[in-house]
Design a protein around this motif. Structure first.
Motif, PDB file in Angstrom:
ATOM      1  N   ASP A 187       0.737  -1.200  -0.120  1.00  0.00           N
ATOM      2  CA  ASP A 187       0.042   0.114  -0.172  1.00  0.00           C
ATOM      3  C   ASP A 187       0.843   1.241   0.004  1.00  0.00           C
ATOM      4  OD1 ASP A 187       1.108   0.429   2.717  1.00  0.00           O
ATOM      5  OD2 ASP A 187      -0.736  -0.772   3.430  1.00  0.00           O
ATOM      6  N   THR A 188       0.164   2.417  -0.076  1.00  0.00           N
ATOM      7  CA  THR A 188       0.906   3.685  -0.325  1.00  0.00           C
ATOM      8  C   THR A 188       1.570   4.059   1.105  1.00  0.00           C
ATOM      9  OG1 THR A 188      -1.010   4.926  -0.141  1.00  0.00           O
ATOM     10  CG2 THR A 188      -0.115   4.491  -2.142  1.00  0.00           C
ATOM     11  N   THR A 222      -6.793   2.045  -7.347  1.00  0.00           N
ATOM     12  CA  THR A 222      -6.573   2.621  -8.745  1.00  0.00           C
ATOM     13  C   THR A 222      -6.514   1.797  -9.835  1.00  0.00           C
ATOM     14  OG1 THR A 222      -5.194   4.498  -7.746  1.00  0.00           O
ATOM     15  CG2 THR A 222      -4.650   3.798  -9.939  1.00  0.00           C
ATOM     16  N   LYS A 251     -10.193   2.901  -0.034  1.00  0.00           N
ATOM     17  CA  LYS A 251     -11.393   3.373  -1.059  1.00  0.00           C
ATOM     18  C   LYS A 251     -12.241   2.084  -1.080  1.00  0.00           C
ATOM     19  CE  LYS A 251      -8.665   6.778  -3.583  1.00  0.00           C
ATOM     20  NZ  LYS A 251      -8.331   7.059  -4.867  1.00  0.00           N
ATOM     21  N   SER A 263     -13.807   7.435   0.092  1.00  0.00           N
ATOM     22  CA  SER A 263     -12.504   6.900   0.559  1.00  0.00           C
ATOM     23  C   SER A 263     -12.232   7.682   1.946  1.00  0.00           C
ATOM     24  CB  SER A 263     -11.195   7.520  -0.379  1.00  0.00           C
ATOM     25  OG  SER A 263     -11.248   9.057  -0.653  1.00  0.00           O
ATOM     26  N   GLU A 289      -4.875   1.892  -1.544  1.00  0.00           N
ATOM     27  CA  GLU A 289      -4.077   2.435  -2.835  1.00  0.00           C
ATOM     28  C   GLU A 289      -2.644   1.472  -2.685  1.00  0.00           C
ATOM     29  OE1 GLU A 289      -4.987   3.395  -5.258  1.00  0.00           O
ATOM     30  OE2 GLU A 289      -6.452   5.286  -4.972  1.00  0.00           O
ATOM     31  N   PRO A 290      -2.279   0.898  -4.027  1.00  0.00           N
ATOM     32  CA  PRO A 290      -2.565   1.466  -5.413  1.00  0.00           C
ATOM     33  C   PRO A 290      -3.689   0.563  -6.019  1.00  0.00           C
ATOM     34  CG  PRO A 290      -0.645  -0.042  -5.262  1.00  0.00           C
ATOM     35  CD  PRO A 290      -1.022   0.335  -3.947  1.00  0.00           C
ATOM     36  N   LEU A 294      -1.930   6.527 -10.510  1.00  0.00           N
ATOM     37  CA  LEU A 294      -1.924   6.547  -8.968  1.00  0.00           C
ATOM     38  C   LEU A 294      -1.739   7.983  -8.547  1.00  0.00           C
ATOM     39  CD1 LEU A 294      -1.951   5.009  -6.239  1.00  0.00           C
ATOM     40  CD2 LEU A 294       0.482   4.911  -6.391  1.00  0.00           C
TER      41      LEU A 294
END
Length: 325
Positions: A49-50, A199, A122, A211, A195-196, A276
């Protein structure tokens, strides 16, 4: 007689020199041992994940090495596997969430919040689900991981859409890539994804419902065990210095400058590079007390925990407010 004394003196001199050399060798070994203890390995569990991007950049750009710390990033695909590794002693710290930390504390594992992390989660609906708005989710299936940040985020999104938790059918799918695959194959109507991968889903035809970033929710954290805090404080402080340098790099460079490296290291799908949208990364800070209290209240309402917790029992802020000593 004179020759005998000279011979004896020579022998004693050699013996003294050998003893001195042995002593120096032992002293040098002890010093080497101390030095090795001063540079212990820090092993951190991360997810795809981010939230993990700053640590990956710190690793790839050599910031950990520059700060004098040896860091090993262990990549996991499910929160369950990550948490099992942590509680078995294989990890010093994790990128996780407040819920997972409370569960660890409930089970007797002393884990402390050392800073927040930055991510976005999200809820998306499949392209063939027929769902065009949040109110159409009633009676539909939502893929998530139970009793985690993902479920917490899902409930908050439902609440913001004036829906009850009982209005949807929650399906437990812990592994994030599997959750995405089931959404894209039409086996679930909706899914809550970090994320990602969110996306990726949207790029392949899924639609966004809401989100955590839009709702102002961010219960993601970085946490270390109390044992590691006690025994590796200097190293963890160095981790945060490198982390903040990575944040500065992100703030001053375009995603295209580093995304190829991140995608490869984190195992992100190749297709996210151009689509992204990254969260607004900030240097390490503590989560708000309200964020922590909201999570505790949610867990109590669901009867997931029995104990009461003071904020002071859950946090350790010295790594971001001082040198960590």
């Amino acid at each position: 007689m004179k020759k005998s004394l000279q011979k004896l003196t020579a022998i004693l001199t050699v013996l003294f020199a050998m003893l001195s050399f042995t002593g120096c060798g032992k002293q040098s070994a002890a010093l080497r041992g101390n030095n090795s203890q001063e540079k212990q390995i820090i092993t951190i569990g991360v997810m795809p994940d981010t939230d993990s991007i700053p640590l990956i950049i710190a690793e790839q750009r050599g910031y950990f090495k520059d700060e004098g710390v040896n860091v090993k990033l262990e990549h996991f695909k499910s929160a369950r596997d990550r948490d099992s590794a942590l509680q078995s002693g294989k990890l010093d710290g994790v990128i996780t969430d407040i819920l997972a930390l409370i569960f660890a504390r409930e089970g007797g594992f002393d884990l402390k919040i050392t800073s927040s992390s930055v991510g976005d989660y999200k809820m998306v609906v499949g392209k063939n689900s027929g769902i065009t708005s949040a109110d159409k989710l009633k009676g539909k299936s939502v893929a998530l991981s139970l009793n985690t940040l993902i479920e917490y985020s899902t409930d908050k999104i439902l609440q913001a859409s004036n829906l009850k938790i009982e209005d949807v059918k929650k399906m437990s799918i812990p592994e994030i890539p599997v959750r995405l695959e089931m959404l894209q194959n039409g086996k679930v109507d909706a899914a809550t994804l970090p994320e990602p991968l969110a996306t990726v889903a949207i790029k392949n035809g899924a639609s966004l419902i809401n989100s955590t970033s839009k709702l102002g929710i961010n219960p993601g954290i970085i946490a270390f065990s109390q044992k590691s805090i006690d025994t590796k404080g200097n190293e963890i402080a160095a981790v945060y210095r490198a982390y903040n340098r990575a944040i500065e790099y992100i703030q001053n460079n375009k995603p295209s400058d580093y995304m190829d490296v991140v995608i490869k290291a984190a195992g992100f799908p190749e297709g996210v590079k151009d689509d992204l949208v990254l969260p607004e990364y900030k240097k390490a800070e503590m989560p708000s007390e309200k964020e922590i209290k909201d999570v505790i209240e949610w867990m109590k309402d669901k009867k997931l925990i029995k104990n009461d917790y003071k904020i002071s029992e859950l946090i350790y802020d010295k790594f971001i407010n001082s040198d960590g000593k």
